[in-house]
Design a protein around this motif. Structure first.
Motif, mmCIF file in Angstrom:
data_model
loop_
_atom_site.group_PDB
_atom_site.id
_atom_site.type_symbol
_atom_site.label_atom_id
_atom_site.label_comp_id
_atom_site.label_asym_id
_atom_site.label_seq_id
_atom_site.Cartn_x
_atom_site.Cartn_y
_atom_site.Cartn_z
ATOM 1 N N ALA A 85 19.661 -8.066 0.214
ATOM 2 C CA ALA A 85 19.102 -6.732 0.427
ATOM 3 C C ALA A 85 17.901 -6.505 -0.479
ATOM 4 N N ASN A 86 18.028 -6.897 -1.744
ATOM 5 C CA ASN A 86 16.923 -6.707 -2.678
ATOM 6 C C ASN A 86 15.699 -7.530 -2.272
ATOM 7 N N ARG A 87 15.930 -8.748 -1.770
ATOM 8 C CA ARG A 87 14.813 -9.575 -1.321
ATOM 9 C C ARG A 87 14.106 -8.917 -0.138
ATOM 10 N N MET A 88 14.872 -8.357 0.775
ATOM 11 C CA MET A 88 14.292 -7.663 1.927
ATOM 12 C C MET A 88 13.441 -6.490 1.472
ATOM 13 N N PHE A 89 13.969 -5.679 0.571
ATOM 14 C CA PHE A 89 13.235 -4.498 0.119
ATOM 15 C C PHE A 89 12.032 -4.878 -0.738
ATOM 16 N N GLU A 90 12.175 -5.962 -1.487
ATOM 17 C CA GLU A 90 11.081 -6.394 -2.357
ATOM 18 C C GLU A 90 9.858 -6.812 -1.556
ATOM 19 N N VAL A 91 10.101 -7.481 -0.432
ATOM 20 C CA VAL A 91 8.979 -7.908 0.418
ATOM 21 C C VAL A 91 8.505 -6.765 1.309
ATOM 22 N N ASN A 92 9.430 -6.148 2.019
ATOM 23 C CA ASN A 92 9.066 -5.198 3.079
ATOM 24 C C ASN A 92 8.673 -3.815 2.583
ATOM 25 N N ILE A 93 9.129 -3.435 1.408
ATOM 26 C CA ILE A 93 8.751 -2.126 0.873
ATOM 27 C C ILE A 93 7.877 -2.270 -0.375
ATOM 28 N N THR A 94 8.425 -2.913 -1.416
ATOM 29 C CA THR A 94 7.646 -3.034 -2.649
ATOM 30 C C THR A 94 6.384 -3.851 -2.431
ATOM 31 N N GLY A 95 6.503 -4.946 -1.699
ATOM 32 C CA GLY A 95 5.330 -5.776 -1.426
ATOM 33 C C GLY A 95 4.254 -5.030 -0.652
ATOM 34 N N VAL A 96 4.678 -4.254 0.332
ATOM 35 C CA VAL A 96 3.735 -3.437 1.109
ATOM 36 C C VAL A 96 3.106 -2.370 0.213
ATOM 37 N N PHE A 97 3.935 -1.745 -0.625
ATOM 38 C CA PHE A 97 3.455 -0.715 -1.549
ATOM 39 C C PHE A 97 2.389 -1.294 -2.476
ATOM 40 N N MET A 98 2.682 -2.442 -3.098
ATOM 41 C CA MET A 98 1.747 -3.021 -4.055
ATOM 42 C C MET A 98 0.466 -3.524 -3.385
ATOM 43 N N THR A 99 0.577 -3.992 -2.136
ATOM 44 C CA THR A 99 -0.618 -4.413 -1.403
ATOM 45 C C THR A 99 -1.511 -3.215 -1.115
ATOM 46 N N ALA A 100 -0.906 -2.123 -0.681
ATOM 47 C CA ALA A 100 -1.674 -0.900 -0.420
ATOM 48 C C ALA A 100 -2.290 -0.372 -1.712
ATOM 49 N N GLN A 101 -1.535 -0.430 -2.804
ATOM 50 C CA GLN A 101 -2.049 0.046 -4.088
ATOM 51 C C GLN A 101 -3.256 -0.783 -4.539
ATOM 52 N N ALA A 102 -3.143 -2.118 -4.416
ATOM 53 C CA ALA A 102 -4.236 -2.995 -4.831
ATOM 54 C C ALA A 102 -5.510 -2.690 -4.043
ATOM 55 N N ALA A 103 -5.358 -2.449 -2.748
ATOM 56 C CA ALA A 103 -6.522 -2.124 -1.922
ATOM 57 C C ALA A 103 -7.084 -0.753 -2.271
ATOM 58 N N ALA A 104 -6.205 0.221 -2.455
ATOM 59 C CA ALA A 104 -6.657 1.584 -2.752
ATOM 60 C C ALA A 104 -7.407 1.650 -4.082
ATOM 61 N N LYS A 105 -6.980 0.867 -5.056
ATOM 62 C CA LYS A 105 -7.673 0.861 -6.350
ATOM 63 C C LYS A 105 -9.140 0.467 -6.190
ATOM 64 N N GLN A 106 -9.395 -0.502 -5.317
ATOM 65 C CA GLN A 106 -10.779 -0.935 -5.098
ATOM 66 C C GLN A 106 -11.562 0.088 -4.280
ATOM 67 N N MET A 107 -10.911 0.736 -3.355
ATOM 68 C CA MET A 107 -11.575 1.783 -2.573
ATOM 69 C C MET A 107 -11.975 2.947 -3.471
ATOM 70 N N VAL A 108 -11.102 3.294 -4.406
ATOM 71 C CA VAL A 108 -11.417 4.349 -5.363
ATOM 72 C C VAL A 108 -12.524 3.879 -6.309
ATOM 73 N N ARG A 109 -12.433 2.648 -6.720
ATOM 74 C CA ARG A 109 -13.426 2.081 -7.643
ATOM 75 C C ARG A 109 -14.845 2.157 -7.079
ATOM 76 N N PHE A 110 -14.997 1.831 -5.806
ATOM 77 C CA PHE A 110 -16.328 1.830 -5.209
ATOM 78 C C PHE A 110 -16.679 3.168 -4.553
ATOM 79 N N GLY A 111 -15.716 4.067 -4.475
ATOM 80 C CA GLY A 111 -15.987 5.423 -4.023
ATOM 81 C C GLY A 111 -16.392 5.583 -2.576
ATOM 82 N N SER A 112 -16.028 4.618 -1.743
ATOM 83 C CA SER A 112 -16.433 4.696 -0.337
ATOM 84 C C SER A 112 -15.273 4.979 0.606
#
Length: 332
Positions: A185-212
């Motif tokens: 269960a933890n492996r499922m949540f780690e990939v499907n939720i936490t992994g998705v969350f961290m991927t979105a966060q990594a992208a959003a940080k760069q979008m905020v950084r460049f302000g576009s």
């Protein structure tokens, strides 16, 4: 006794014949004076005009060149956009990456596989030789948030921008709830939720950084809204419900930066993995098809348009929404 009706003279107005003829003549003269029906330039018969002239090659070439550019449906154009697709080495992620390339974007596929699928190099060649853009590959497991964040930052720094993300990485496991282990269960949540969350966060940080600003699309599932009849996947379905709710919260927080966050909830898709599943459970191919309003299963290609729509300005006022593409499965 019937009384004849008499018309009083002052209520009857007679128009002299001569004056009505004059009105008719003046109307005809006015009509004839128009350019579309000129008495001085009579219309030619069709046989006098000759065959219609075909458009010149220059005009035809110009018309064709408008396709996929800002001259036709410009809101769908992704030229010069830098977009990431996690889980993009194969399957649905790679199919959606192809659509983004055809819309003009430069695409980076992120996946944990050491090498992408056999179709990947073919699409790379098409991007370079036919589409005038590029498809790149970066190996990364979304559970490694530190390396993931660095890779995304490096890509954004190289181009001076980051415009979009499709977070399609995910895993599946079919196990009865009474037999599920905490580790699974933890492996499922780690990939499907936490992994998705961290991927979105990594992208959003760069979008905020460049302000576009930018657009983020998380791949959820119709299984995040309903319990699939006969499909025993309690942890998977829970994880996809979490993705839908995650997108709403990210949309709320990141709207101030011009970042939109939406989800796509596909129905049953016939991928290579599902085809292998049908070999083990052949009855599912028929049963699943009867569970939606169209009476068939979907193909990865049927999600191409949704990817371009959500990552382009065509959906510029859409955020915090879940786009269900399930053949009506959840609408019964």
């Amino acid at each position: 006794m019937n009384t004849p009706i008499r018309l009083l003279p002052h209520l009857v107005r007679r128009v002299p014949r001569a004056s009505s003829n004059a009105v008719r003549a003046s109307s005809l003269a006015a009509f004839a004076s128009r350019r579309c029906f000129s008495t001085s330039r009579p219309l030619k018969n069709a046989k006098d005009r000759g065959p219609p002239k075909p458009p010149s090659d220059d005009k035809a070439d110009a018309a064709r060149s408008f396709l996929g550019t800002q001259k036709r449906l410009p809101e769908f154009n992704l030229t010069d956009k830098i977009i990431l697709v996690s889980g993009g080495a194969r399957g649905l992620g790679l199919t959606q990456a192809e659509a983004l390339l055809e819309a003009g974007a430069t695409v980076y596929a992120l996946d944990r596989l050491p090498e992408p699928s056999a179709e990947f190099p073919k699409l790379q060649a098409k991007a370079q030789n036919e589409l005038g853009t590029a498809l790149h590959y970066r190996q990364i497991d979304v559970r490694d948030s530190g390396s993931l964040t660095q890779i995304v930052a490096d890509i954004a720094s190289e181009h001076g921008r980051l415009d979009g993300l499709i977070a399609a990485a995910g895993i599946q496991q079919e196990t009865p709830a009474l037999e599920y282990t905490a580790e699974d269960a933890n492996r499922m949540f780690e990939v499907n939720i936490t992994g998705v969350f961290m991927t979105a966060q990594a992208a959003a940080k760069q979008m905020v950084r460049f302000g576009s600003g930018g657009s983020i699309v998380l791949i959820a599932s119709m299984s995040g809204s309903v319990a699939n009849k006969g499909l025993i996947c309690p942890a998977y379905n829970t994880s996809k419900a979490g993705v839908i709710q995650l997108a709403r919260n990210l949309a709320m927080e990141w709207g101030q930066y011009g970042i939109r966050v939406n989800t796509i909830s596909p129905g049953y898709i016939v991928t290579q993995m599902v085809t292998m599943l049908f070999e083990k459970f052949p009855e599912r191919e028929t049963e699943w098809a009867t569970q939606n309003m169209l009476g068939r299963l979907s193909k990865p290609q049927e999600y191409r348009g949704a990817a371009v729509f959500l990552l382009s300005d065509a959906s510029s006022f859409m955020t915090g929404a879940d786009l269900k593409i399930d053949g009506g499965h959840t609408a019964w």
